[in-house]
Each structure stands twice: as structure tokens, then as C-alpha cells.
Design an enzyme around this catalytic site. Structure first.
Site, PDB file in Angstrom:
ATOM      1  N   TYR A   1       0.829  -1.205   0.000  1.00 50.07           N
ATOM      2  CA  TYR A   1       0.000   0.000   0.000  1.00 50.07           C
ATOM      3  C   TYR A   1       0.865   1.257   0.000  1.00 50.07           C
ATOM      4  CZ  TYR A   1      -3.605  -3.363   1.426  1.00 50.07           C
ATOM      5  OH  TYR A   1      -4.455  -4.433   1.506  1.00 50.07           O
TER       6      TYR A   1
ATOM      7  N   HIS B   1      -0.057 -12.173   0.544  1.00 52.25           N
ATOM      8  CA  HIS B   1      -0.917 -11.151  -0.056  1.00 52.25           C
ATOM      9  C   HIS B   1      -1.321 -11.500  -1.488  1.00 52.25           C
ATOM     10  CE1 HIS B   1      -1.503  -6.481  -0.529  1.00 52.25           C
ATOM     11  NE2 HIS B   1      -2.620  -7.160  -0.678  1.00 52.25           N
TER      12      HIS B   1
END
Length: 310
Positions: free
Chosen positions: A56, A123
Site C-alpha cells: 500500500y 498477499h
């Protein structure tokens, strides 16, 4: 704030979780001080689960979040972060090797000013070779668990089938939690079909993106949203109906996404303290199930229409 058990982890998490993706400027520019204040507000309002990733903002979200966490007592929150997906200079990168996974955990701990991670996730496994995830990435994280560096091991993905596959292809009990997004919201409740499976394997469930990445908002979707146009159009009609009914779709969406007791928490992201408080108020208000029925009818045959990240 209500709290629910996350599988067999022993963690009792708030039904609303704080997503730190916005602290990386993923969706739009933000004021860093207000973003840090949003983290403090989350804790003060009883939120105790925070989710982030080195991906992110290409490490920015963890860095900004760390500025807040260093001033928050460690027993006030559980921290979830990830390995496998990264990026730099505007380019996405992926590395699911054991070596990089271990390095990434220690790097995240340094950025976050923490000496352990509560949940470490692989992820977005749809970008990976699932066999590598099962046979290399996850065993590397289990090694860190045995050392006490991480407490619990999980996986995240848009595709529920991939999460199921991983659980079936590693030793029972290895995967303790899963995070899935955009599959328990007003336009897509596919996650319900998998809850029995997760429960049978004692896997806790974290739901993310109650607004379906902007489909269920008055602001609307960003240009990059991967949903097919018919789904965008259907959700826009639902948004308009809710506005005309003086029942903001954001309120209904948050209420719906937090309504299933078998889902431990629903993660949403914001950098604005007032928006955080508003959504907590939404979730605490009684839901109008007749409105849910009408909105689902408006979305119609676009229910459960999804997309691929790849």
C-alpha cells in the site's frame, strides 16, 4: 463496539477493522496528520484490528501507520500485515520466495515500530504460483511463528477458491485466518458459500471493502475500478435509490457487511477521523432489511458479478 472471535486464534476483534491502505495514498492524496489522527480515533472508538501491507503506497502506508503506532500501547491493537506483493517507482512487483517473505516481515516490523506481528498474510495469492505459496512462502512464515516473530499465519485474495485451495494443501491448522474482499457486500455475498468450509477448518474470516471499492458510494468508482460496466450501472441505480430514500448507501453497505456473526471483522479504510466515526455510527444503528431487499433487487442479475485482479 462489538467484538467477535477470529477462528481459533484467541483474538477477539472489533466488528469494524481499520484498513491502513489509505495511509499510502492508494485512493487519493491525504493530509498525513489527519491520517495519523484517524488511527488514534480508531483506537479510541474501540477498534482493535488494523490491517496494512508493504504494497500500500509502496511502503508508505506502513511508514505512516508506524508513526501512529509508536504512541499507542501495544495491548490496544492487533496488527495484520502481508508479504508477497510490493512495488516501487510506480511499478507493482511480486516475490513469494521464502527469503523475501522473511526479509519483508522484519522490514515491516521496523517501519511499524513493532517487535512482533499478530497476523502475517500472504498477499493476493492469485498473482502467485499456489504451489509455491503452499510449499515455500507459508512454511517460511511458520518458521517465524515458531520463533515468536509472528503470532498467526493467514492468506488474502479476491478469489475465494484460491483461499480454499491453500487451506486444503497445507497441514491442518497452518492457515489460521483469511481475508477476502468485495464478496460480502450488498452486490456480492459469495463469501457466505465458503463460511462453512472455513469454520470446519477453524479459520477466522476477515471481510474487506464493504463499499466494493467504491461501487457502493455516492462518490462512485475511481477510473481504475475493474468491475464490468453493467455492474457499475446497476450499483449506480442502487446509490440513487438510497439517496432518494434518505438512506445513504454507505450506511446500508456498512450495516450489511457487519451483519454476519460468522465474519469476525469488516475492514474499511479512511484517513478522515470524522468519516471513521460516521461509519461506526452506521454500523451501530439497526439495519433496514427491507432496504437491503430493494437494493439487491435493483442490482438484480449483476449480483455476484465479480472481476479478476490479474
Amino acid at each position: 463496539m462489538q467484538y467477535r472471535e477470529l477462528g481459533k486464534t484467541g483474538m477477539k476483534v472489533s466488528t469494524i477493522g481499520f484498513g491502513a491502505s489509505s495511509l499510502g495514498g492508494v485512493f487519493h492524496d491525504f493530509d498525513e496528520k489527519r491520517g495519523i489522527d484517524a488511527v488514534f480515533t480508531a483506537i479510541n472508538e474501540g477498534i482493535n484490528i488494523i490491517d496494512v501491507s508493504p504494497y500500500y503506497g509502496y511502503y508508505k502506508a506502513e511508514t505512516v501507520l508506524g508513526k501512529a503506532l509508536k504512541d499507542i500501547p501495544r495491548d490496544k491493537f492487533f496488527l495484520s500485515t502481508k508479504v508477497g506483493r510490493y512495488g516501487e517507482d510506480g511499478h507493482n512487483t511480486w516475490d513469494y520466495s521464502a527469503k523475501r517473505a522473511k526479509e519483508s516481515v522484519y522490514e515491516s516490523m521496523e517501519r511499524l515500530h513493532l517487535d512482533y506481528i499478530d497476523i502475517i498474510n500472504v498477499h493476493d495469492i492469485e498473482f502467485a504460483d499456489l504451489n509455491q505459496v503452499a510449499n515455500e512462502t507459508i512454511p517460511a512464515l511458520v518458521e517465524l511463528k515458531e520463533k515468536g516473530v509472528v503470532k498467526h499465519v493467514g492468506c488474502t485474495d479476491l478469489q475465494l477458491e484460491n483461499l480454499k485451495w491453500i487451506i486444503e494443501h497445507v497441514p491442518e491448522g497452518t492457515i489460521e485466518s483469511v481475508m477476502n474482499f468485495c464478496h460480502f457486500c450488498l452486490n456480492d455475498d459469495k463469501l457466505l458459500d465458503f463460511l462453512d468450509f472455513f469454520e470446519e477448518h477453524h479459520v477466522g474470516v476477515l471481510n474487506a471493502s464493504p463499499f466494493s471499492m467504491g461501487l457502493l458510494t455516492q462518490r462512485g468508482t475511481p477510473d481504475w475500478h475493474p468491475a464490468p460496466q453493467p455492474l457499475k450501472d446497476a450499483c449506480k441505480r442502487a446509490v440513487e435509490f438510497c439517496s432518494e430514500s434518505d438512506y445513504p448507501i454507505e450506511k446500508l453497505a456498512m450495516q450489511y457487511s457487519t451483519s454476519e456473526p460468522r465474519i469476525a471483522t469488516t475492514i474499511f479504510s479512511t484517513t478522515r477521523p470524522e468519516n471513521l466515526k460516521q461509519n461506526i455510527d452506521y454500523a451501530n444503528a439497526p439495519i433496514d432489511w427491507e432496504m437491503v431487499k430493494k437494493v439487491k433487487e435493483i442490482i438484480g442479475d449483476q449480483q455476484r458479478v465479480s472481476w479478476s485482479n490479474t
